[in-house]
Scaffold this motif. Structure first.
Motif, short mmCIF file in Angstrom:
data_model
loop_
_atom_site.label_atom_id
_atom_site.label_comp_id
_atom_site.label_asym_id
_atom_site.label_seq_id
_atom_site.Cartn_x
_atom_site.Cartn_y
_atom_site.Cartn_z
N PRO A 43 -0.71 -10.27 11.45
CA PRO A 43 -1.89 -10.21 11.50
C PRO A 43 -2.97 -9.66 10.15
O PRO A 43 -3.78 -9.56 10.18
CB PRO A 43 -1.80 -8.62 12.12
N THR A 44 -1.83 -9.09 9.21
CA THR A 44 -2.11 -8.65 8.10
C THR A 44 -1.28 -8.63 6.82
O THR A 44 -0.27 -9.74 7.05
CB THR A 44 -2.56 -7.21 7.86
N PRO A 45 -2.26 -8.74 5.39
CA PRO A 45 -1.20 -8.89 4.44
C PRO A 45 -0.26 -8.83 3.96
O PRO A 45 -0.02 -7.12 4.88
CB PRO A 45 -2.57 -8.38 3.50
N ILE A 46 0.60 -9.30 3.78
CA ILE A 46 1.11 -7.82 4.00
C ILE A 46 1.89 -7.27 2.06
O ILE A 46 2.71 -6.55 1.88
CB ILE A 46 3.02 -8.76 3.56
N ALA A 47 1.40 -7.70 1.51
CA ALA A 47 1.10 -6.69 0.33
C ALA A 47 -0.70 -6.87 -0.79
O ALA A 47 -1.27 -7.37 -0.42
CB ALA A 47 1.85 -7.64 -1.21
N TYR B 138 -10.24 -12.85 5.02
CA TYR B 138 -9.52 -12.10 5.82
C TYR B 138 -8.20 -12.75 5.39
O TYR B 138 -6.60 -12.73 4.96
CB TYR B 138 -9.65 -10.87 6.25
N GLN B 139 -8.90 -14.04 5.86
CA GLN B 139 -7.08 -14.85 6.33
C GLN B 139 -6.50 -15.64 4.89
O GLN B 139 -4.80 -15.44 4.90
CB GLN B 139 -7.71 -16.82 7.37
N THR B 140 -7.30 -16.04 3.99
CA THR B 140 -6.74 -16.10 2.21
C THR B 140 -6.08 -15.09 1.86
O THR B 140 -5.28 -15.48 1.45
CB THR B 140 -8.23 -16.55 1.95
N PHE C 292 1.36 -0.98 -0.04
CA PHE C 292 0.02 -0.09 0.09
C PHE C 292 0.69 1.12 0.03
O PHE C 292 0.36 2.40 -0.83
CB PHE C 292 -1.45 0.13 1.45
N LYS C 293 1.97 1.47 0.73
CA LYS C 293 3.12 2.68 0.57
C LYS C 293 3.13 2.49 -0.72
O LYS C 293 3.23 3.96 -0.86
CB LYS C 293 4.22 2.42 1.61
N GLN C 294 3.41 1.93 -1.26
CA GLN C 294 3.85 1.58 -3.19
C GLN C 294 2.84 2.40 -4.11
O GLN C 294 3.21 3.14 -4.13
CB GLN C 294 4.37 0.84 -3.40
N TRP C 295 1.82 2.04 -3.42
CA TRP C 295 0.58 2.31 -4.22
C TRP C 295 0.68 3.88 -3.60
O TRP C 295 0.12 4.84 -4.51
CB TRP C 295 -0.89 1.49 -3.69
N GLU D 236 -3.85 -2.83 3.13
CA GLU D 236 -3.80 -3.49 2.69
C GLU D 236 -3.55 -5.27 2.44
O GLU D 236 -4.25 -5.25 2.93
CB GLU D 236 -1.86 -3.87 3.50
N GLY D 237 -3.45 -5.70 0.78
CA GLY D 237 -4.41 -6.56 0.39
C GLY D 237 -5.45 -6.89 0.85
O GLY D 237 -6.30 -7.63 -0.14
N LEU D 238 -6.61 -5.71 0.44
CA LEU D 238 -7.60 -5.91 0.18
C LEU D 238 -8.29 -4.85 -1.37
O LEU D 238 -8.99 -4.47 -1.61
CB LEU D 238 -8.96 -4.12 1.26
N LEU D 239 -6.72 -4.31 -1.72
CA LEU D 239 -7.15 -3.99 -3.45
C LEU D 239 -6.49 -4.71 -4.65
O LEU D 239 -5.77 -5.25 -4.37
CB LEU D 239 -6.24 -2.14 -3.42
#
Length: 330
Positions: free
Chosen positions: A274-278, A199-201, A122-125, A155-158
């Motif tokens: 805890p969250t996606p990483i990309a 979300y785990q997926t 997300f930072k790169q986005w 993160e991971g939601l887009l």
């Protein structure tokens, strides 16, 4: 009475003659304005409230049209040509003066595009959005927080893809489009999953995305992680460690990094971070949803762009030594 008839005939003849002259003039103007020229790609921006005369002067100055006065005459015969619309338009290729005017009055504003690659974060986005000069930059933090709730990060939601926009669109509009696309992906691939399971997926898919760029390998990579999770083994995947380090990562993972207990250090924690990483792409998401059936617990780079998969530590260590040998030989 005879005089009145003569006057009427003369009047009709005059009107007919005038109409014919107008039509001839209009045709001659159209012919002159139909001569084409090669226009190098360039953008023309029409501001809200800008007059046709101002636009014609600009176009003449840039040699994109000839004889602006003729176009003014033509707009009297065809008022639709005077209805310019605000926006940014692309002019290019073989175009006549008439083509240019039709494009600016009847055409569509230019569609810019911005591509977000699978595996970017997300930072790169956000950096890419900020660098796009045709987007309107605003503080969208409140809108983003509302969009992604109950999560704290996007993160991971887009969904990574190419997104199109017109000049002066908001940066947030692209984020919203990418979020909606990921929601659509969920509806198409896994409508039966709960919010938590989806979300785990995405978390698992993001790790798969960072581990391999080879789509055919992704289900095997997924099977390794699923097998390790099922056996209560730590995932021990470098991309999560790198993500947890953030700006502290300078291109190599040190022993101290692996020993540092952070929420993303899967050498120290059990289970998923805890969250996606990309932002995972469609292939990685499908792999996370449908991992291959295997007994693999390890994988390492094969030195040729792919990976060697193994079922036990002894075989894995041998594959690691082979990889290191290839590196040394280079």
């Amino acid at each position: 009475m005879k005089l009145s008839v003569k006057l009427l005939i003369s009047f009709i003849a005059g009107v007919f003659l005038l109409s014919s002259v107008v039509l001839v003039i209009g045709w001659q103007i159209s012919q002159q304005l139909s001569q084409k020229q090669l226009i190098e790609p360039q953008l023309i921006t029409i501001k809200p409230g800008e007059s046709l005369f101002t636009l014609l002067a600009e176009l003449e100055q840039k040699k994109l049209i000839s004889a602006g006065w003729q176009i003014k005459v033509l707009t009297k015969l065809n008022p639709d040509l005077a209805h310019i619309q605000a926006g940014t338009f692309m002019l290019q290729g073989e175009m006549s003066s008439l083509d240019v005017i039709y494009h600016l009055t009847q055409g569509h504003p230019h569609q810019f595009k911005l591509t977000f690659v699978e595996g970017t974060n997300f930072k790169q986005w956000q950096a890419a959005l900020k660098q796009e000069s045709w987007l309107t930059q605003t503080d969208y933090s409140a809108e983003l927080a509302e969009l992604i709730q109950p999560y704290q990060t996007a993160e991971g939601l887009l969904f990574p893809d190419t997104y199109y926009f017109t000049a002066n669109s908001s940066a947030f509009s692209l984020i919203k489009a990418a979020f909606d696309r990921m929601q659509q992906t969920r509806a198409e691939l896994a409508p039966q999953l709960s919010e938590q399971d989806w979300y785990q997926t995405l978390i698992l898919a993001s790790i798969i995305e960072k581990e391999t760029a080879i789509e055919s390998e992704m289900p095997l990579v997924a099977s390794v992680f699923v097998n390790r999770l099922n056996q209560n083994m730590r995932l021990q995947t470098d991309p999560t460690v790198i993500y947890g380090l953030g700006e502290r990562y300078q291109g190599d993972i040190k022993r101290s990094h692996l020993q540092e207990k952070t929420p993303y250090n899967t050498y120290q924690i059990k289970g998923l971070p805890p969250t996606p990483i990309a932002m995972p792409g469609i292939a990685a998401i499908k792999a996370a949803l449908n991992p291959a059936t295997s007994d693999y617990l390890y994988f390492v780079a094969d030195g040729k762009g792919g990976h060697v998969f193994t079922t036990n530590l002894k075989s894995h260590n041998k594959a690691v030594q082979n990889y290191l040998k290839q590196i040394r030989n280079r």
